[in-house]
Enzyme design. Structure first.
Site, PDB file in Angstrom:
ATOM      1  CG  ASP A 353      -2.128  -0.671   1.005  1.00 41.34           C
ATOM      2  OD1 ASP A 353      -2.797  -0.056  -0.060  1.00 41.34           O
ATOM      3  OD2 ASP A 353      -2.606  -1.367   1.664  1.00 41.34           O
ATOM      4  CD  GLU A 394      -4.918  13.840   4.084  1.00 39.16           C
ATOM      5  OE1 GLU A 394      -5.522  13.653   5.417  1.00 39.16           O
ATOM      6  OE2 GLU A 394      -4.704  12.812   3.612  1.00 39.16           O
ATOM      7  CG  PHE A 427     -14.111  14.226   2.831  1.00 30.79           C
ATOM      8  CD1 PHE A 427     -13.827  14.649   1.681  1.00 30.79           C
ATOM      9  CD2 PHE A 427     -14.096  12.730   2.864  1.00 30.79           C
ATOM     10  CE1 PHE A 427     -13.341  14.005   0.450  1.00 30.79           C
ATOM     11  CE2 PHE A 427     -13.855  12.117   1.541  1.00 30.79           C
ATOM     12  CZ  PHE A 427     -13.373  12.565   0.393  1.00 30.79           C
ATOM     13  CB  ALA A 429     -17.169   8.552   0.419  1.00 34.16           C
ATOM     14  NE  ARG A 432     -15.500  11.865  -5.615  1.00 41.91           N
ATOM     15  CZ  ARG A 432     -14.921  11.994  -6.885  1.00 41.91           C
ATOM     16  NH1 ARG A 432     -13.713  12.074  -7.096  1.00 41.91           N
ATOM     17  NH2 ARG A 432     -15.608  12.371  -7.810  1.00 41.91           N
ATOM     18  CG  ASP A 576      -4.170  -1.869   7.956  1.00 40.73           C
ATOM     19  OD1 ASP A 576      -4.733  -1.746   6.825  1.00 40.73           O
ATOM     20  OD2 ASP A 576      -3.675  -0.991   8.615  1.00 40.73           O
ATOM     21  CG  ASP A 580      -6.304  -4.152   2.829  1.00 45.96           C
ATOM     22  OD1 ASP A 580      -6.644  -3.777   1.851  1.00 45.96           O
ATOM     23  OD2 ASP A 580      -5.884  -3.562   3.759  1.00 45.96           O
TER      24      ASP A 580
END
Lengths: 739, 590
Positions: A353, A394, A427, A429, A432, A576, A580
């Site tokens: 990743d 961020e 925020f 998804a 966005r 993790d 995944d």
């Protein structure tokens, strides 16, 4: 790692710059090879292992065992006055028999030493598995944050009574009673019992930090944990079982090596057994110069056989296996099988990743680029406002950058006006975008909306607000992307595009060198990222990976793995997150992070307790070392035989054919040459125990160079060493008149 | 070595290696082609026969027009049945030759033990001969029995090799070819045309090819016979020799038409015929290395295996020539000049033909034992002890240095599996060859294939030296007598067929014991090799990375050479020490 994850626990950030260095000592710490605490029980255990049922597991050593019994019988017969015709004195036969027994014992000792190291490891693990009282709650907890911890009436039960699906309350100071998943609450947890890392980590419900391990301790707050495993199936149990059970399961490679060793043993058995008829014939027809000699004795044949069969590798084989698993545990990795470890040595492709592995977990705002006539201050101000409530790294980095442009930090609550608070848009998804809606105020009549987000989302927002898409912003976005950075576009509710924030991925220091090392090992690295292809390519180039998969989804990842596997490649990956899990299950070597979700851990075939994604390099090294140690000692063992022939053949046939003394190039005393060879054969096992436990060093160089190196060291070395060793032993025996 | 020797050996090796590529390419086309297809226009000439043969034998066509693919078990059963039928035919022909035609000399039936031994011997491509051909076998037996087996036993070896190579080259496949098609195509397009060319070449040198009975030559001066009567005429046996000799050399058979094999002036009359015959011994085994590389689409692999063979062969060849040239010190001590000069070859000339001399005799001895040919142009029994040790040891290596047609390379590939396994471990990867992982099953099959000949030779010799009947026919006492027995079992146990001539082997004991040895080591290698082929064929092929051990480089070639030599040396050092080594030391110490 999940694509959506923005960061890891702020407490326990693995140290990526030095992952290949030795893992921290844990439990009893790093031990010397011959630690008295391990040696003493190993001596006892070596004697216990003389039982034929134990010996029968190893064909080579079983032959030595049988021959030892036979020779002891011959010695006893000799002492009773019925020795072999023309044979050694009963005393010498007894000494040879004793050294044959030592050969078996030394091999047993090697195995016991390796087991002892594993057991010490397991014991220290078991200490952390003390009996814990669990607080089981009956009711299924309500929606997040709804449970009043004081209203719960937990039943106190023993941890060993817990079953999968039970929910327990764990409060500050409590030991978590079993592996499971946090279903509610947030707490700091001390996981040093399993990871050796003393800094506490955060565990909370939902997301990828929800998994907890039994035996760890909650330091603050409380959590509700749904138990994920039945008693005896927890990680600690698996770890202990792996350490203790390493001797039981054989990998296909080991089985194939066993077949090769058995083949060699049969060849030498035939070569020695047929020597008796040959010798009888030689005595009968020697004519020229063989006056009255007796045929070769069974004692000599027995000694010759034990010297020739590959006892060095045969005796150390199980020690090598156990020590390999031990090294893995010391690297803080649990594997479900030895096969997985060896498969790691064969890995062709490594999927990594981007976030957290190749780059530091978080992207950071690096620059404000205003467009369409806006000033930098204007853009910085808007960006700061839009990010005030953004708790992501961020978001915080944007505030920090704005501060450098001279903007003070503002109080979120002061943004309201006249009792109407500013409303922050988080925020999501779907949109966005995130941002803020300020109420109508004198500073900005009619209110003010600010949005920041991905270029296309903001462009759509601008269009909705009646503005025109900014050509300049598009150009800047493209430019930022090609640099491998992430552009965030800022716009306001009037349809005006203010500019672009450049978020930069910070590639970890030293990572390029690690990839170069992997490349030398023959492993291709593939970076997995949710970024667009342009960004991904730039970071891939900077980090030095061989390939990348951009805009990755779980499906795409799975397909990539399958595609490589169809081409015959062995794929390794680390992960993790729950998303995944399918890819982890598909990969040949799948290392789940211990900080990851339960689903990820179940899907993988190894768990890294340090949660260090570059640990795979270490695992590959351990897997390769295991095979190299076996191969090198096999070569060494076979190469030894040349010298033994030169020692034994002239001595054995000195009476029948005196001319054969020309082959006695070591100038050994014919009456002690055979004993010297047997002693050398036994002692070399002891001498190689440290190498077997430590493993032959692996250097990431081209395969044929590595082969040449190991052939010179262990092949040529194996040819020369016994000449020196046998001669030295013979000189000592004769010098001290031991026989 | 003399300049003459160096020039001759260099010429031989140069011509041999130059032929590898064209012949290897041609054989690959034959093994991969469909019915009736063969290069160089041979498909047009001989091709029409192929579909006819398939129809007669009931070979079913598969989907792609080629004969149906077989799994390894079907392939193995086919090969075994075919060889069993061959055994019955050869045995029957020998036992009934007195009532069958083609017997101008009026020879009687062959004794049962000898017939059994000979049948196994020719079916297993060993061609050990306990009998004298011209006084035992009728022309019909020679041609229809022994001659036919010369072709098909060679074809069997190449077919099994082709199956193994396909197993290595294919990915996730279940078929390894069709054994009937392979046998047919190999015989039709490789063995028959090559033999025809060579036979014509040999006839041009004076090798006989006739169906007439024995010729009689009137002696210029009458001799006194054993019974004291005067003998005025010599009976010279003739026969269809050239056609048999061509295939006996090319197919690594080695069974001579005449008793003394290629030492016989009508079997090998000139230096040119000698060169052609010794070249023919190694021609196909060397060429098959290239065929292998071609078929697995990696020519370097073929070169690597060939390089390993050459690296073992050349020093042993030089040593044999040197040892024979040095001669017997016992003879030198008598004042005999052993040095080579323009007037004499010097060295050890006992048992050697004057027209071949030391160099060509030593070259032949090395080549015929490196390949499992077994034909001789000199008597190995008369070589110096160490000069005789080398041919014996070349056989004991398992006949993998060139080896028999097909069988040499598939035996070598079994050693490759062992070498790859150890080498793979030493570089830290699960061992793989040509991308195929070497797992316990392949290891088991390789172990059986390597183990069987060793076991047969060692135990066979052990039984023989303990058996009074077997000891009785040994011509020399002491270590040399032991060498004779060891040589016989090394030869039979590795399907070579040459002999240390001193041993009287046409006895019930040797006929049966050596017959069993030949049978065991032929078919107990073929079956595991085919099993390995089947198991390899179904595997995926791993791509090459920088972590993959290259099996075409000098390091791996060295490793392969070391494995072959170490296994061969460690197994036979004690036995060799009691035979040729002690004989040599005694000779030196005298």
């Amino acid at each position: 790692m999940s694509i959506a994850a923005t960061g890891k626990s702020p407490f326990a950030v693995p140290n990526p710059s030095s992952p290949a260095s030795s893992p921290r000592p844990r439990g009893p710490g790093r031990r010397g090879v011959f630690d008295a605490a391990i040696v003493r029980p190993a001596v006892v255990s070596a004697l216990m292992k003389l039982h034929p049922r134990v010996q029968a597991r190893n064909p080579v050593m079983f032959v030595v065992w049988v021959v030892s019994v036979l020779t002891t019988g011959l010695a006893a017969a000799g002492l009773a006055g019925r020795g072999e015709v023309g044979g050694y004195s009963p005393g010498l036969v007894l000494v040879i028999a004793l050294w044959l027994w030592f050969t078996v014992l030394f091999a047993n000792f090697a195995e016991a030493m390796a087991e002892g190291r594993g057991k010490a490891q397991a014991a220290s693990l078991r200490r952390s598995k003390r009996e814990v009282v669990a607080k089981r709650v009956e009711a299924r907890p309500g929606p997040a944050g709804a449970t009043d911890v004081k209203s719960l009436r937990p039943a106190r039960v023993s941890a060993s009574e817990l079953r999968r699906g039970d929910v327990v309350l764990v409060e500050a100071g409590d030991i978590i009673p079993g592996d499971g998943e946090v279903v509610e609450g947030i707490a700091s947890v001390n996981e040093s019992a399993v990871t050796g890392e003393s800094a506490p980590v955060i565990r909370e419900s939902g997301g990828d930090r929800s998994s907890v391990t039994g035996g760890t301790q909650v330091l603050s707050d409380w959590i509700l944990v749904r138990i994920g495993s039945n008693p005896g199936e927890t990680f600690l149990d698996r770890m202990i079982a792996m350490v203790e059970g390493a001797k039981r399961q054989k990998t296909p490679n080991e089985i194939a090596l066993d077949i090769l060793l058995a083949k060699l043993t049969i060849i030498f058995l035939l070569a020695c057994a047929t020597l008796l008829p040959y010798s009888i014939y030689a005595v009968g027809s020697a004519g020229a110069g063989g006056g009255g000699a007796a045929p070769i004795t069974v004692t000599v044949l027995a000694a010759l056989l034990v010297c020739l069969i590959p006892t060095t590798i045969g005796g150390l084989l199980s020690a090598i296996r156990i020590a390999g698993m031990d090294r893995l545990v010391q690297a803080n990795v649990i594997a479900t099988s030895g096969r997985a470890v060896e498969a790691a040595g064969d890995v062709d492709v490594l999927l990594l990743d981007k976030t957290g592995t190749i780059t530091l977990g978080n992207r950071q705002a690096a620059r404000f680029i205003p467009v369409d006539g806006a000033t930098v201050e204007e853009l910085a101000d808007a960006a700061q406002l839009a990010s005030l409530a953004d708790e992501t790294p961020e978001g915080r980095s944007i505030v920090v950058l704005a501060k450098r442009h001279g903007l003070r930090e503002r109080d979120m609550h002061a943004l309201g006006f006249d009792g109407r608070p500013a409303s922050f848009i988080p925020f999501s998804a779907n949109t966005r975008m995130s941002g803020v809606d300020l109420p109508d105020a004198p500073a900005h009549p009619g209110g003010r909306q600010i949005r920041k987000g991905s270029a296309d989302a903001v462009e759509a927002y601008v269009a909705r607000m009646g503005g025109r898409a900014s050509e300049q912003a598009r150009a800047v976005v493209a430019d930022v992307s090609t640099r491998g950075s992430t552009p965030l576009v800022v716009a306001d509710g009037k349809g005006r595009t203010l500019g672009v924030i450049e978020l930069k991925d910070i590639v970890k220091g030293g990572i390029a060198e690690r990839f170069a090392e992997l490349r030398r090992m023959g492993i291709r690295t593939v970076m997995i990222t949710g970024d667009n292809p342009v960004t991904a390519a730039a970071i891939a180039a900077e980090a030095g990976v061989d390939d990348f998969l951009a805009q990755a989804t779980p499906e795409k990842k799975l397909e990539l793995i399958r595609q490589h596997q169809r081409g015959g490649r062995l794929v390794a990956m680390t992960g993790d997150g729950t998303n995944d899990a399918p890819a982890l299950a598909q990969a040949d070597v799948a290392v789940a992070m211990n900080s990851g979700t339960q689903a990820a851990k179940e899907a993988g075939n190894m768990v890294d307790l340090d949660s260090n994604p570059t640990k795979l390099i270490e695992i590959v090294r351990i897997g390769k070392q295991l095979l190299i140690t076996r191969g090198s000692l096999t070569t060494f063992s076979i190469a030894n035989d040349v010298a033994k022939y030169f020692a034994i053949i002239p001595a054995a046939f000195a009476a029948t054919y005196p001319a054969l003394d020309a082959l006695n190039i070591m100038r050994l005393n014919p009456s002690t040459a055979i004993l010297s060879s047997v002693i050398f054969n036994a002692l070399i096992i002891v001498a190689l125990i440290p190498l077997a436990l430590r493993g032959v060093a692996y250097r990431p160089v081209e395969a044929s160079k590595l082969l040449l190196h190991n052939l010179v060291v262990y092949g040529a070395g194996g040819l020369i060493v016994p000449f020196i060793g046998i001669k030295a032993i013979d000189m000592v025996i004769n010098g001290l008149r031991l026989v | 070595m003399t300049v003459n020797a160096v020039v001759q050996l260099a010429l031989f090796l140069g011509v041999l290696l130059a032929a590898v590529k064209p012949l290897g390419w041609y054989m690959a086309r034959v093994l991969e082609g469909g019915p009736g297809a063969a290069p160089l226009g041979l498909g047009r000439v001989l091709g029409p026969a192929e579909p006819v043969i398939y129809r007669l034998c009931g070979v079913r066509p598969g989907g792609d027009g080629k004969p149906e693919e077989m799994g390894w078990k079907a392939y193995a059963v086919g090969i075994l049945l075919f060889n069993a039928a061959g055994f019955i035919a050869v045995y029957g022909l020998q036992r009934l030759q007195h009532v069958l035609p083609g017997n101008p000399a009026g020879l009687g039936p062959v004794e049962a033990g000898s017939a059994f031994n000979t049948a196994v011997s020719f079916v297993s491509n060993t061609n050990w001969q306990g009998y004298g051909g011209e006084v035992t076998m009728s022309y019909l037996t020679q041609m229809m029995g022994l001659g036919v087996q010369n072709f098909v036993s060679a074809a069997t070896g190449i077919a099994v090799l082709a199956a193994l190579v396909r197993g290595l080259g294919r990915r996730e496949a279940h078929g390894i070819g069709n054994c009937w098609a392979d046998l047919t195509r190999v015989t039709l397009y490789i063995l028959v045309p090559l033999s025809a060319v060579l036979a014509v070449g040999l006839v041009s040198q004076g090798v006989v090819q006739t169906m007439r009975g024995p010729a009689e030559a009137v002696l210029t001066a009458p001799l006194a016979g054993a019974d004291g009567k005067a003998v005025a005429a010599q009976v010279i046996p003739l026969g269809p020799a050239a056609s048999q000799i061509a295939i006996k050399q090319l197919g690594t058979n080695g069974g001579g038409f005449f008793n003394v094999n290629s030492a016989h002036p009508l079997e090998n009359p000139t230096a040119i015929s000698n060169f052609l015959e010794v070249l023919a011994i190694l021609l196909i085994p060397a060429g098959l290395c290239w065929t292998f590389g071609e078929m697995v689409k990696d020519r370097r692999q073929g070169w690597a295996v060939l390089a390993a063979m050459v690296v073992i062969f050349v020093p042993l060849l030089a040593a044999t020539v040197g040892l024979e040239q040095a001669g017997n010190p016992g003879v030198g001590a008598l004042g005999v000049d052993l040095a080579a000069s323009a007037a004499q070859p010097g060295g050890n000339m006992e048992g050697k033909e004057a027209r071949f001399g030391v160099v060509n005799s030593a070259l032949w001895a090395t080549a015929t034992t490196a390949a499992s040919n077994g034909s001789v142009n000199s008597m190995h029994d008369s070589f110096t002890p160490l000069g005789g040790l080398i041919p014996m040891w070349l056989m004991q290596l398992g006949e993998v240095v060139f080896g028999g047609v097909g069988s040499g390379l598939y035996g070598m590939l079994m050693f490759v599996i062992v070498a790859v396994f150890i080498a793979g471990l030493m570089v830290g990867r699960t061992p793989e060859y040509l991308g195929k992982k070497i797992e316990p099953f392949e290891m088991k099959m390789a172990a059986i294939a390597v183990l069987v000949p060793c076991a047969v030779v060692l135990t066979g010799t052990a039984i023989a030296v303990l058996t009074p009947a077997a000891r009785a026919t040994v011509s020399n006492p002491g270590p040399h007598g032991f060498s004779q027995v060891l040589y016989a079992f090394s030869s039979a146990g590795n399907n070579n067929g040459s002999a240390f001539a001193g041993l009287g082997a046409n006895t019930p004991f040797y006929n049966v014991a050596l017959g069993l040895a030949m049978w065991l080591s032929r078919f107990w290698i073929i079956v595991p090799v085919l099993a390995a082929a089947g198991s390899l064929a179904v595997k995926k092929s791993a791509p090459v990375t920088s972590g993959t051990l290259p099996t075409h480089g000098p390091v791996f070639v060295g490793m392969l050479v070391a494995v072959v030599i170490v296994v061969g040396a460690l197994t036979f050092v004690p036995a060799l020490a009691l035979g040729p080594v002690v004989e040599h030391l005694q000779l030196m110490g005298r």
